[in-house]
Scaffold this active site. Structure first.
Site, PDB file in Angstrom:
ATOM      1  N   GLY A  91       0.695  -1.374   0.131  1.00  0.00           N
ATOM      2  CA  GLY A  91       0.072   0.161   0.147  1.00  0.00           C
ATOM      3  C   GLY A  91       1.126   1.173  -0.136  1.00  0.00           C
ATOM      4  O   GLY A  91       2.133   1.061  -0.162  1.00  0.00           O
ATOM      5  N   ASP A 126      11.382   3.923   6.663  1.00  0.00           N
ATOM      6  CA  ASP A 126      11.766   4.856   7.046  1.00  0.00           C
ATOM      7  C   ASP A 126       9.987   5.850   7.038  1.00  0.00           C
ATOM      8  O   ASP A 126       9.903   6.472   7.070  1.00  0.00           O
ATOM      9  CB  ASP A 126      12.465   5.325   7.637  1.00  0.00           C
ATOM     10  CG  ASP A 126      13.489   6.043   6.260  1.00  0.00           C
ATOM     11  OD1 ASP A 126      13.179   5.796   5.310  1.00  0.00           O
ATOM     12  OD2 ASP A 126      14.403   5.732   5.629  1.00  0.00           O
ATOM     13  N   ARG A 180       3.945  15.076  -6.656  1.00  0.00           N
ATOM     14  CA  ARG A 180       3.604  14.812  -8.029  1.00  0.00           C
ATOM     15  C   ARG A 180       2.436  15.312  -8.113  1.00  0.00           C
ATOM     16  O   ARG A 180       1.646  15.202  -7.264  1.00  0.00           O
ATOM     17  CB  ARG A 180       3.942  13.269  -8.543  1.00  0.00           C
ATOM     18  CG  ARG A 180       2.881  12.488  -7.922  1.00  0.00           C
ATOM     19  CD  ARG A 180       3.442  11.143  -8.179  1.00  0.00           C
ATOM     20  NE  ARG A 180       4.346  10.275  -8.240  1.00  0.00           N
ATOM     21  CZ  ARG A 180       4.486   9.270  -7.060  1.00  0.00           C
ATOM     22  NH1 ARG A 180       3.392   8.809  -6.453  1.00  0.00           N
ATOM     23  NH2 ARG A 180       5.360   8.788  -7.198  1.00  0.00           N
ATOM     24  N   ARG A 187      -4.353   2.318  -8.840  1.00  0.00           N
ATOM     25  CA  ARG A 187      -3.705   1.431  -9.625  1.00  0.00           C
ATOM     26  C   ARG A 187      -3.976  -0.179  -9.926  1.00  0.00           C
ATOM     27  O   ARG A 187      -5.177  -0.453  -9.380  1.00  0.00           O
ATOM     28  CB  ARG A 187      -2.081   0.573  -8.149  1.00  0.00           C
ATOM     29  CG  ARG A 187      -1.839   2.261  -8.027  1.00  0.00           C
ATOM     30  CD  ARG A 187      -0.748   2.229  -6.641  1.00  0.00           C
ATOM     31  NE  ARG A 187      -0.302   3.251  -5.944  1.00  0.00           N
ATOM     32  CZ  ARG A 187       0.725   3.549  -6.077  1.00  0.00           C
ATOM     33  NH1 ARG A 187       2.071   2.990  -6.161  1.00  0.00           N
ATOM     34  NH2 ARG A 187       0.492   4.379  -5.602  1.00  0.00           N
ATOM     35  N   ASP A 253       1.408  -2.989  -8.973  1.00  0.00           N
ATOM     36  CA  ASP A 253       1.160  -1.485  -8.327  1.00  0.00           C
ATOM     37  C   ASP A 253       1.803  -0.393  -8.518  1.00  0.00           C
ATOM     38  O   ASP A 253       1.956   0.321  -8.085  1.00  0.00           O
ATOM     39  CB  ASP A 253       1.303  -2.699  -7.142  1.00  0.00           C
ATOM     40  CG  ASP A 253       2.842  -2.074  -6.639  1.00  0.00           C
ATOM     41  OD1 ASP A 253       3.586  -3.440  -7.353  1.00  0.00           O
ATOM     42  OD2 ASP A 253       3.592  -1.351  -5.796  1.00  0.00           O
TER      43      ASP A 253
END
Length: 452
Positions: A91, A126, A180, A187, A253
């Site tokens: 995810g 992270d 972006r 997807r 994905d």
């Protein structure tokens, strides 16, 4: 706050899907927010170009909500095949969607992030992005846009003041958060998750959402949706090839159902027409090699069709899938002729031209960008070897779609090979010198103007 409310059109349509499609998240609290890149050309399309730098940083570094959009960032849920292995444990792991907007053409656009912090899907990561990774994404998206490839655009890059440790580059390294602008973030893997959970109601809702919001069509016919996705992804595959681009990680994905390329990690541009050229050092089998990209994208679309069997009969889905190959062939002709800068003549001769363009530069190890630069507009250079005589003969009746009077044609071809990417990054890493990056973006945009 956007200063051009007539062009700024916020949206919340994503919320209509319901909360089984996402998890509300918070952005990381970064130690610093230093603006490094803002794409005002892209921002103007959604009414954000008049933000001050301070406003820009507040929205795209601290993620203060944009007026009228989502009240909180959403990490989207999806599954996917990663190098052909199904993974239900993925995810949005270091990004989220935080501001859907309409552009001037009425298209639904999303502002999404990369490196904005941990989410429920971060696993052991992270949730951060290296500054170098952000610079590479700027270069990829700018180059692809100029080369007529449907792509997300890098809207913003902000350095965040953290030191990151990575196993595949010198560490510690600088950190960043990227924003972006994309035509949706749905997807193939979003559909796969619903099929995995046998969520028929969710599947029907998602089919309707994509048709209405991303394709502007009424209804909720899954076969019609597959037909649209096949067309868009076949076009994408063709334009990758004409651009000489290797995405590197064409997992399901990473395939947007609008056919828009996005999420640039180990990408490269191929120096020559080498079908075996790979971008990712970990792609040991060459699954996503340059010449295998159409096959890879087709395979991913097959997974969409398999998912849609939850709400549709198999036969019409299979029939639709079988149109991928002829649509790719039509797409590669369009893409090659666009990059050659000539008008189509007739199908038979056009096909022969494409075959020659794919064969002769490969046999002679001619650089891809050099070839298209020299031959643009049907121009036939006299100093090319005899191996190009067949192509010279084939191009004789063709006329240019655009002349060569732009200043770009008086210089050298604009390329984006790995050595130049490293050369652009080196002064940033050593001296915080961004001049090479800004000069390269300007050069890419000049090429785009010459080709457009």
């Amino acid at each position: 706050m956007p200063a051009n409310p007539q062009a700024y059109r916020p949206e919340t349509a994503l919320l209509d899907l319901g909360d089984t499609f996402w998890d509300p998240v918070d952005a990381a609290d970064f130690p610093a927010t230093t603006l490094r890149f803002r794409n005002d050309a892209a921002a103007a399309e959604v009414g954000l170009d008049t933000l001050s730098d301070a406003e820009w940083t507040r929205h795209f570094g601290r993620f203060a909500p944009l007026p009228g959009t989502l009240p909180q960032p959403l990490a989207l849920r999806y599954h996917g095949h990663q190098f052909r292995q199904y993974n239900p444990d993925i995810g949005d792991g270091r990004g989220f969607t935080f501001a859907p907007l309409r552009d001037g053409a009425g298209r639904l656009m999303d502002l999404g992030t990369k490196g904005s912090g941990q989410t429920p899907y971060s696993r052991f990561g992270d949730g951060r992005l290296t500054l170098k990774g952000g610079v590479r994404e700027i270069l990829a998206t700018e180059m692809l846009e100029a080369l007529h490839v449907p792509t997300s655009r890098t809207l913003s890059l902000i350095e965040t003041g953290e030191d990151l440790v990575r196993g595949d580059e010198p560490s510690p390294t600088r950190s960043a958060v990227l924003v972006r602008l994309s035509h949706g973030h749905i997807r193939i893997g979003t559909f796969q998750r619903l099929a995995y959970h046998q969520d028929e109601a969710g599947m029907r809702a998602l089919v309707g959402y994509v048709l209405r919001q991303l394709y502007g069509e009424d209804g909720d016919d899954p076969v019609r949706l597959l037909d649209l996705v096949v067309e868009r992804t076949a076009t994408l595959a063709a334009r990758y090839m004409a651009a000489g681009f290797v995405h590197g990680v064409l997992n399901s994905d990473n395939i947007n159902v609008t056919g828009e390329s996005f999420d640039y990690g180990p990408w490269r541009f191929a120096p020559t027409w080498d079908p075996a050229f790979t971008a990712a050092y970990f792609d040991h089998a060459g699954l996503y090699a340059f010449g295998r990209q159409p096959e890879a994208i087709h395979w991913d679309v097959m997974q969409l069709a398999a998912s849609l069997r939850l709400v549709a009969e198999s036969d019409p889905l299979i029939e639709t899938l079988q149109t991928f190959a002829p649509r790719y062939q039509a797409g590669i002709r369009e893409a090659m002729f666009w990059r050659l800068g000539i008008r189509r003549f007739d199908d038979r001769r056009d096909h022969a031209v494409v075959q020659a363009v794919e064969r002769v530069p490969r046999a002679t190890d001619t650089p891809i960008d050099r070839f298209f630069f020299d031959w643009f507009g049907g121009h036939v250079p006299a100093d090319y070897p005899d191996a190009f005589d067949e192509l010279r003969r084939l191009l004789d009746p063709y006329t240019p779609r655009k002349d060569r009077d732009h200043p770009y044609w008086h210089g050298e071809p604009c390329s984006m090979l790995i050595d130049e990417v490293e050369a652009i990054w080196a002064p940033i890493a050593a001296d915080d010198d961004w001049s090479r990056l800004h000069a390269k973006v300007a050069a890419i945009r000049e090429m785009g103007a010459a080709l457009a």
